[in-house]
Design a protein around this motif. Structure first.
Motif, PDB file in Angstrom:
ATOM      1  N   THR A 110       0.850  -1.196   0.000  1.00 36.13           N
ATOM      2  CA  THR A 110       0.000   0.000   0.000  1.00 36.13           C
ATOM      3  C   THR A 110       0.888   1.248   0.000  1.00 36.13           C
ATOM      4  OG1 THR A 110      -0.145  -0.096   2.400  1.00 36.13           O
ATOM      5  CG2 THR A 110      -1.965  -1.077   1.163  1.00 36.13           C
ATOM      6  N   PRO A 111       1.432   1.606  -1.153  1.00 38.81           N
ATOM      7  CA  PRO A 111       2.365   2.730  -1.205  1.00 38.81           C
ATOM      8  C   PRO A 111       1.733   4.064  -0.813  1.00 38.81           C
ATOM      9  CG  PRO A 111       1.958   1.872  -3.410  1.00 38.81           C
ATOM     10  CD  PRO A 111       1.281   0.965  -2.453  1.00 38.81           C
ATOM     11  N   ASP A 112       0.432   4.232  -1.029  1.00 36.12           N
ATOM     12  CA  ASP A 112      -0.211   5.501  -0.669  1.00 36.12           C
ATOM     13  C   ASP A 112      -0.202   5.728   0.836  1.00 36.12           C
ATOM     14  OD1 ASP A 112      -0.636   5.709  -3.352  1.00 36.12           O
ATOM     15  OD2 ASP A 112      -2.811   5.446  -3.271  1.00 36.12           O
ATOM     16  N   ALA A 113      -0.068   4.676   1.627  1.00 35.17           N
ATOM     17  CA  ALA A 113      -0.057   4.792   3.092  1.00 35.17           C
ATOM     18  C   ALA A 113       1.350   4.623   3.659  1.00 35.17           C
ATOM     19  CB  ALA A 113      -0.996   3.754   3.690  1.00 35.17           C
ATOM     20  N   TYR A 114       2.370   4.816   2.833  1.00 30.95           N
ATOM     21  CA  TYR A 114       3.733   4.550   3.305  1.00 30.95           C
ATOM     22  C   TYR A 114       4.139   5.475   4.452  1.00 30.95           C
ATOM     23  CZ  TYR A 114       6.220   8.570   1.390  1.00 30.95           C
ATOM     24  OH  TYR A 114       6.692   9.825   1.152  1.00 30.95           O
ATOM     25  N   ARG A 115       3.598   6.691   4.501  1.00 30.76           N
ATOM     26  CA  ARG A 115       3.944   7.602   5.610  1.00 30.76           C
ATOM     27  C   ARG A 115       3.406   7.067   6.941  1.00 30.76           C
ATOM     28  NH1 ARG A 115       5.054  13.450   3.864  1.00 30.76           N
ATOM     29  NH2 ARG A 115       5.416  13.212   1.641  1.00 30.76           N
ATOM     30  N   LEU A 116       2.248   6.449   6.901  1.00 32.69           N
ATOM     31  CA  LEU A 116       1.710   5.810   8.100  1.00 32.69           C
ATOM     32  C   LEU A 116       2.621   4.660   8.522  1.00 32.69           C
ATOM     33  CD1 LEU A 116      -0.504   5.226  10.231  1.00 32.69           C
ATOM     34  CD2 LEU A 116      -1.605   3.799   8.487  1.00 32.69           C
ATOM     35  N   HIS A 117       3.018   3.840   7.557  1.00 32.64           N
ATOM     36  CA  HIS A 117       3.911   2.712   7.856  1.00 32.64           C
ATOM     37  C   HIS A 117       5.264   3.207   8.371  1.00 32.64           C
ATOM     38  CE1 HIS A 117       0.862   0.338   6.025  1.00 32.64           C
ATOM     39  NE2 HIS A 117       1.122   0.748   4.794  1.00 32.64           N
ATOM     40  N   LEU A 118       5.712   4.347   7.855  1.00 32.37           N
ATOM     41  CA  LEU A 118       6.980   4.923   8.302  1.00 32.37           C
ATOM     42  C   LEU A 118       6.885   5.380   9.763  1.00 32.37           C
ATOM     43  CD1 LEU A 118       9.737   5.409   7.056  1.00 32.37           C
ATOM     44  CD2 LEU A 118       8.960   7.650   6.328  1.00 32.37           C
ATOM     45  N   MET A 119       5.761   5.974  10.130  1.00 35.84           N
ATOM     46  CA  MET A 119       5.590   6.411  11.521  1.00 35.84           C
ATOM     47  C   MET A 119       5.377   5.215  12.455  1.00 35.84           C
ATOM     48  SD  MET A 119       6.241   9.563  11.705  1.00 35.84           S
ATOM     49  CE  MET A 119       7.539   9.069  10.565  1.00 35.84           C
ATOM     50  N   GLN A 120       4.777   4.142  11.940  1.00 35.08           N
ATOM     51  CA  GLN A 120       4.676   2.912  12.738  1.00 35.08           C
ATOM     52  C   GLN A 120       6.076   2.341  12.968  1.00 35.08           C
ATOM     53  OE1 GLN A 120       1.997   0.711  10.238  1.00 35.08           O
ATOM     54  NE2 GLN A 120       0.172   1.460  11.316  1.00 35.08           N
ATOM     55  N   LEU A 121       6.903   2.361  11.930  1.00 35.79           N
ATOM     56  CA  LEU A 121       8.291   1.918  12.068  1.00 35.79           C
ATOM     57  C   LEU A 121       9.025   2.801  13.067  1.00 35.79           C
ATOM     58  CD1 LEU A 121      10.747   0.212  11.224  1.00 35.79           C
ATOM     59  CD2 LEU A 121      11.083   1.837   9.343  1.00 35.79           C
ATOM     60  N   HIS A 122       8.825   4.102  12.977  1.00 40.80           N
ATOM     61  CA  HIS A 122       9.447   5.035  13.919  1.00 40.80           C
ATOM     62  C   HIS A 122       9.107   4.635  15.351  1.00 40.80           C
ATOM     63  CE1 HIS A 122       9.539   8.656  16.447  1.00 40.80           C
ATOM     64  NE2 HIS A 122      10.553   9.033  15.693  1.00 40.80           N
TER      65      HIS A 122
END
Length: 189
Positions: free
Chosen positions: A119-131
Motif C-alpha cells: 500500500t504505497p499511498d499509506a507509506y507515511r503511516l507505515h513509516l511512523m509505525q516503524l518510527h
C-alpha cells in the motif's frame, strides 16, 4: 628435589596456568562486551540520523510510487538500515540480551518494506509505525545497558559547530570562489 617439592611446583604451575587462562577469558569477555556496546551505540546513532524517520503527519500520499520523491528514499534508507542492524547483530555475543531486540528491529524494517510496497499511498503511516517500533526498541536496548545512548529515531538536527559561524541564507550573485573574498564582500562582516 623431594616429592612434596615436585608436587608443590606442579600444583603451582597448574594454578598459575588456570589463573592466566581465567584472566585471558575475562579480558576477552570484557572486550567483546565493549565491542557490542559500541556497535549498539553506533546503530542507535545511525537510526537517530535517519532523516526519513523524522516524525511527520501520516497523511495519504496519492500515487506515491510515481510522484512522491520521499517514497523511494524511505524504502532505500530503511533497506540500508536493515543491513546496519545486521552488522550490529554480528558484533553481539551469542547470548546477548540485545539479539531479540535487534531481531525485532529487523522485523519492523521488513514489515515497513512489505507494507509500503503493498500500500504505497499509506507509506507515511507505515513509516511512523516503524518510527514508533524503533523508538521502543532503542529504549529497550538503553534500559539494559547504561553505556548506550537514548536517541530518538530521525531526531538529529544540525547546529553551527564553530562559535560565531553564520549559516548562509542566500546565494551571492556571481560570488567569489574563496571564503576570504566572500567575507570581504559581505557587508555584515
Amino acid at each position: 628435589m623431594t616429592w612434596p617439592d615436585v608436587l608443590t611446583v606442579t600444583i603451582g604451575a597448574f594454578v598459575g596456568a588456570g589463573a592466566a587462562f581465567g584472566a585471558n577469558m575475562l579480558v576477552r569477555w570484557l572486550e567483546a562486551r565493549r565491542g557490542e556496546a559500541a556497535a549498539l551505540t553506533e546503530l542507535i546513532t545511525e537510526i537517530h540520523f535517519r532523516r526519513v524517520l523524522r516524525r511527520r503527519a501520516p497523511v495519504v500520499s496519492p500515487n506515491a510510487v510515481a510522484i512522491d520523491p520521499l517514497y523511494d528514499r524511505a524504502r532505500h534508507s530503511i533497506g540500508t538500515l536493515r543491513g546496519t542492524i545486521r552488522d550490529a547483530r554480528r558484533h553481539c555475543q551469542n547470548r546477548s540480551r540485545a539479539l531479540p531486540v535487534l531481531n525485532e528491529m529487523t522485523l519492523a524494517c521488513n514489515t515497513f518494506l512489505d507494507d509500503s510496497e503493498t500500500t504505497p499511498d499509506a507509506y507515511r503511516l507505515h513509516l511512523m509505525q516503524l518510527h514508533a517500533r524503533l523508538n521502543a526498541s532503542v529504549r529497550r536496548l538503553r534500559s539494559s545497558r547504561r553505556a548506550i545512548a537514548d536517541l530518538e529515531p530521525g531526531d538529529a538536527t544540525l547546529a553551527p559547530t564553530v562559535e560565531g559561524l553564520r549559516v548562509p541564507t542566500q546565494l551571492l550573485p556571481n560570488g567569489p570562489d574563496d571564503e576570504r573574498e566572500a567575507s570581504a564582500t559581505d557587508p555584515a562582516s
